[in-house]
Design a protein around this motif. Sequence first.
Motif, short mmCIF file in Angstrom:
data_model
loop_
_atom_site.label_atom_id
_atom_site.label_comp_id
_atom_site.label_asym_id
_atom_site.label_seq_id
_atom_site.Cartn_x
_atom_site.Cartn_y
_atom_site.Cartn_z
N ASP A 633 3.38 24.00 0.19
CA ASP A 633 4.68 24.48 0.64
C ASP A 633 5.67 23.33 0.85
OD1 ASP A 633 3.59 23.46 3.01
OD2 ASP A 633 2.98 25.47 3.67
N PHE A 634 5.25 22.09 0.53
CA PHE A 634 6.15 20.94 0.52
C PHE A 634 5.84 20.16 -0.75
CE2 PHE A 634 7.13 16.51 1.20
CZ PHE A 634 8.37 16.55 1.81
N HIS A 635 6.85 19.90 -1.57
CA HIS A 635 6.63 19.29 -2.88
C HIS A 635 7.29 17.90 -2.93
CE1 HIS A 635 5.10 23.06 -4.61
NE2 HIS A 635 6.01 23.65 -3.84
N PHE A 636 6.56 16.94 -3.48
CA PHE A 636 7.12 15.61 -3.70
C PHE A 636 8.03 15.68 -4.93
CE2 PHE A 636 2.82 14.47 -1.89
CZ PHE A 636 3.31 14.21 -0.61
N ILE A 637 9.25 15.17 -4.78
CA ILE A 637 10.27 15.35 -5.82
C ILE A 637 9.89 14.65 -7.12
CG2 ILE A 637 12.68 14.91 -6.41
CD1 ILE A 637 13.33 15.20 -3.42
N ARG A 638 9.48 13.40 -7.04
CA ARG A 638 9.23 12.64 -8.27
C ARG A 638 7.75 12.55 -8.66
NH1 ARG A 638 13.46 7.52 -7.64
NH2 ARG A 638 15.36 8.81 -7.46
N MET A 639 6.92 13.30 -7.98
CA MET A 639 5.48 13.30 -8.26
C MET A 639 4.94 11.87 -8.41
SD MET A 639 4.68 16.68 -10.54
CE MET A 639 5.53 16.14 -11.99
N PRO A 640 4.92 11.11 -7.33
CA PRO A 640 4.47 9.72 -7.40
C PRO A 640 3.03 9.60 -7.87
CG PRO A 640 4.62 10.45 -5.13
CD PRO A 640 5.24 11.53 -5.96
N LYS A 641 2.70 8.46 -8.45
CA LYS A 641 1.37 8.20 -8.98
C LYS A 641 0.67 7.12 -8.16
CE LYS A 641 2.82 9.31 -13.70
NZ LYS A 641 4.19 9.66 -13.28
N ILE A 642 -0.65 7.20 -8.10
CA ILE A 642 -1.46 6.16 -7.46
C ILE A 642 -2.50 5.72 -8.47
CG2 ILE A 642 -2.94 5.55 -5.52
CD1 ILE A 642 -1.72 7.73 -3.89
N GLN A 643 -2.65 4.41 -8.63
CA GLN A 643 -3.55 3.86 -9.63
C GLN A 643 -5.02 4.16 -9.30
OE1 GLN A 643 -2.43 2.29 -12.53
NE2 GLN A 643 -0.51 3.14 -11.75
N ALA A 644 -5.84 4.11 -10.34
CA ALA A 644 -7.27 4.38 -10.20
C ALA A 644 -7.96 3.29 -9.38
CB ALA A 644 -7.92 4.47 -11.58
N TYR A 645 -9.06 3.67 -8.79
CA TYR A 645 -9.93 2.70 -8.10
C TYR A 645 -10.51 1.74 -9.14
CZ TYR A 645 -13.80 0.90 -5.26
OH TYR A 645 -14.68 0.10 -4.58
N HIS A 646 -10.39 0.45 -8.88
CA HIS A 646 -10.87 -0.53 -9.86
C HIS A 646 -11.20 -1.84 -9.15
CE1 HIS A 646 -7.02 -2.80 -9.77
NE2 HIS A 646 -6.51 -1.61 -9.53
N ASP A 647 -12.22 -2.50 -9.63
CA ASP A 647 -12.63 -3.82 -9.13
C ASP A 647 -12.79 -3.84 -7.61
OD1 ASP A 647 -12.55 -4.80 -11.72
OD2 ASP A 647 -10.42 -5.34 -11.57
N GLY A 648 -13.33 -2.76 -7.08
CA GLY A 648 -13.55 -2.69 -5.64
C GLY A 648 -12.30 -2.48 -4.83
N HIS A 649 -11.23 -2.08 -5.48
CA HIS A 649 -9.95 -1.94 -4.79
C HIS A 649 -9.43 -0.51 -4.92
CE1 HIS A 649 -5.89 -2.76 -3.36
NE2 HIS A 649 -5.42 -2.19 -4.46
N ALA A 650 -9.02 0.07 -3.80
CA ALA A 650 -8.39 1.39 -3.79
C ALA A 650 -6.89 1.22 -3.66
CB ALA A 650 -8.93 2.23 -2.63
N ASP A 651 -6.17 1.78 -4.59
CA ASP A 651 -4.71 1.73 -4.53
C ASP A 651 -4.23 2.69 -3.44
OD1 ASP A 651 -2.23 0.82 -5.21
OD2 ASP A 651 -1.93 2.31 -6.80
N THR A 652 -3.14 2.35 -2.76
CA THR A 652 -2.65 3.16 -1.64
C THR A 652 -1.16 3.41 -1.78
OG1 THR A 652 -2.14 1.23 -0.24
CG2 THR A 652 -4.37 2.14 -0.11
N LEU A 653 -0.69 4.42 -1.03
CA LEU A 653 0.73 4.75 -1.03
C LEU A 653 1.09 5.37 0.30
CD1 LEU A 653 3.42 5.15 -2.68
CD2 LEU A 653 2.58 7.45 -3.19
N ASN A 654 2.21 4.98 0.88
CA ASN A 654 2.78 5.63 2.05
C ASN A 654 3.93 6.51 1.61
OD1 ASN A 654 0.98 4.38 3.76
ND2 ASN A 654 2.39 2.74 4.35
N ILE A 655 3.95 7.75 2.06
CA ILE A 655 4.98 8.68 1.63
C ILE A 655 5.27 9.69 2.74
CG2 ILE A 655 3.31 10.25 0.54
CD1 ILE A 655 5.41 10.73 -1.66
#
Length: 999
Positions: A633-655
Amino acid sequence: MVLHKKSLFFFWIIGAVVFFSCRAPLPPKQRSVNCGAEKRTVDKKNFYAQNDSSVLFGGGELQTDKEAHHGKYSVMTFPSKVFAFTIHFKPVVGDSYFQVSVWRKGKNSKYGALVASAKNSKTFYLASTEPVAKGKNGWEKLELNFFVPPTFSGKQLLFYVWNNSGRDTIYFDDLKIHYQLKKKYPHFTEKPLVLVFDTSQFVKLERIRERAFENGILQTTPNDWVKAIVFGDGKIMKAKVRLKGDWLDHLQGDKWSFRIKLKKHYAWNHLRTFSIQTPEARDYLMEWVSHRFYESQDILTTRYGFVPLILNERSLGLYAWEEHFVKQLVESRKRREGPIVKFSEDAFWQMQKMAIATGKWPWYPCFQAAVIEPFKKSKTMRDKVLHKEFLNASRLMRQYKFSLQPASNIFDLEALAKYYAMLEITHARHGMRWHNQRFYYNPITDRLEPIAYDGYTGHFRPDLTIHDNYLYQAFDDKVEDPPDELMMYRLFHDAVFRKRYWHYLRRFSQETFVDSVLAAAHHQIVMYDSLIHREFPLAVYDTNFFRKSAAQVRQYLPALKAFVDKKLNDPAFHLRQQQSVANDTAVFENTPDYFVNAYIQRKRNDSALLHIENYFPRNIILLGTGRKARYADFHFIRMPKIQAYHDGHADTLNIWADTLARYLFFMIKGHSETYVAPVRPWPVPRGLTPRQELMKKVNLKRPVFAKVTGKNIYIKTGKTVVNYPVVIPKGYVVHFTKGTTLDFVQHGLFLSYSPVVMKGTREEPVIIMSSDSTAEGFTLLQAKGISVIQNVRFSHLNTLDYKTWQLTGAVTFYESNVHLKNVLLNNNQCEDGINMVRSQFTLENTRFVNTYSDAFDSDFSSGLVQNCAFYKVGNDALDLSGSQIRIDSVYANQVNDKGISGGEASHLVVSNVVINHANIGMASKDLSDLKVSDSYISNCRYGLILLQKKAEYGPATMEINNIKISHTLTHWMIEKGSVIKWDGKTLLGKEKNLDKLFY
């Protein structure tokens, strides 16, 4: 030993078995068939069953008279002819029970198996190679006792013997198969636990069980609970029940495992929430005995025992019961309520489900993605205090997970060292797998304590050598360690922890220590072993296992020390971590849901800042959030992307999103499915806890200190205004001399991990005060030794309230023994004037004046209160929980609630006490016992009150001699079940629900 199918190695066996197989008639409700290799068919290819000539067994051409267990013949198997005694049951009824045995003779007891298998061994396979009995002339007996899976109705089952040696000749004789549609359980005279379900509720459990067998594991949901009635302890109780356990061994046949949650006001065996399961799931008696070792050293562990179970009027034999992770667990172990936390297992079990379904294990970062979460999540989030405590607990758990702080700064070091040292004696390793670990957050110490449980999960032969020692493994740099084990091994690289571990390892491995624990439990061991053997005659309790384990530790201790010292002196030594790469070859059902974590970092007006982490090995696209999992019931306008988990690292995003966000909706790049992950209503754990921040403020050069000489710290004499935290680490003794005054202002505080010696005089007392009433307490935590506090005044203090770390006492002693004499506490503005927790004390000639709430609060402590006075108390004069205290010559006046309150199984001896103008003179509740003599209660609303407040306890008692009660509205009120013995006469309780009147 029963071996479950683990690999594809045996697939080829079934084709060969079919070659030998022959059909038997449809098994009836109960039937036995035996084959002794005595009589063959005319073509000599099969044997006739001894008790039924219509039943044939394969392998007749292997008959021999060279050896025989009984009669003249047996079968002789060798590398070119490995199968015999083959019989094919068709059809088999689901949940039916088989008891199968055969006698074996060979050169090596490791070889020669009794096998039960489905046509497709991947779906069901059991093999026994471990003898359960020995006969004459080298013959050994093998057995298989098992339930057929419920999914097997109408299918077929193979039985045969197998020469798996690859080189030797092995003889088999006297195969017996006993079949039952329903297993018969022995009758127990002990009082049972009774569970009753109505038909619709039980059908729901059956459907959930069917779902588990389809998936290969049990994955529970909040909707899996059903209603039930529980009979036990002479009571009829309402409850909610669900199936429990992860693997299907908890759901075999009719002996299912259950989680039971009793409704409010009910308890069984002092438990509110608990599990019951077959004793076989925890290696029969071994788990129970291990708990005795933990309890002997005050290591937190679940309460555990055995009880017969009756389900819907049918006996299901003996069950093991175990306490669940709720507040009663820690309170029964004399700790204050605090969050119990774990690493989420959801992703791990989803991977297990995938592996079962596909036969492959795709490497996904289950451990890395595991969220730190509390038990009783809803309650923790609603309760402001528990919520703050959980945030601190999650910070500590994250520090442990990623080795961000030394063990000595995260855990209660003594508790952790005891636990790890004890594991070397019990070898109860299963509970140490990362997804099984449970920790209690102690809100007073701001540290984690491990909870020992679930050590044994089946038959095995533990490695008692140095190679199984955790310290050895932590310094064995030849092995690359996975991240989940690395966090445990790194604990040993804390020199402080390692020293305490050494201390307890030497102590626990002593023969006298092991003997003392086993001797204390001997009578119960004999009793429970007898009960278990009635249903499980093959169960073996090795009475010498713990002694052998301790002896091995004593033997390898010198070599272990030399090994560790060598590694510590090797500059090239370092822990080696496995470098795993995420595998993205499969997207299975809702698997991505388990690898995307979302947290609410903070809220602002009508918006919430979400922190999102992607542990899935593909890019994700964020769609929006919702209050329910069905739609956004709440939609992100630009549909942000988060990169895949790689090399022991998790990509993050604050929104930013809606404050009502409960679920996060997202897609996998290149796929059209929508996935849903829960939004955790707490921030991602980061940073230090308040205690850790305070410890950074240790500064023994501040003006308040006169000098530090060796291990002695001297406080400055005269008056000192303190507007900063005075924090003293352990290992010292802190001295206050006469005439010393500390005025704590602007939220100044005193926190010491070392004992204090405060020796004022009547003319020149030591004064601890706060002229602006903001002082955050005078606190001693785990101060070894005995503190002496004489002729001291504590005035206008509040309690420790540093950020999210909050205690209750103006003066607090936790695991800090103390002698207080000639002390005045006045105008203190917090929950407790003095809070004594898990300490031994004497309190003499002390006055409490104008206390905001409780004057003296004792939790799980023991001591003496003598010649003390209490004036103008906002709540209880003496509030005593789980304590054993003698109270003599005490005067209390103008008390808003109780003069003396004993609760949670306290034992109080009270004499020469005068209580005037209180709401209640004396109260005994929740299994407490008060012995009162030569005392006077006057001008109170109620003289004596006896009741049960908490369901997990029980009624209360009082024994009274020579006590006078006058000018009260009610002399006494006694709840039904509680008893007063008054000058030799017995007063039985008749009142009901007094807790509703007084609480």
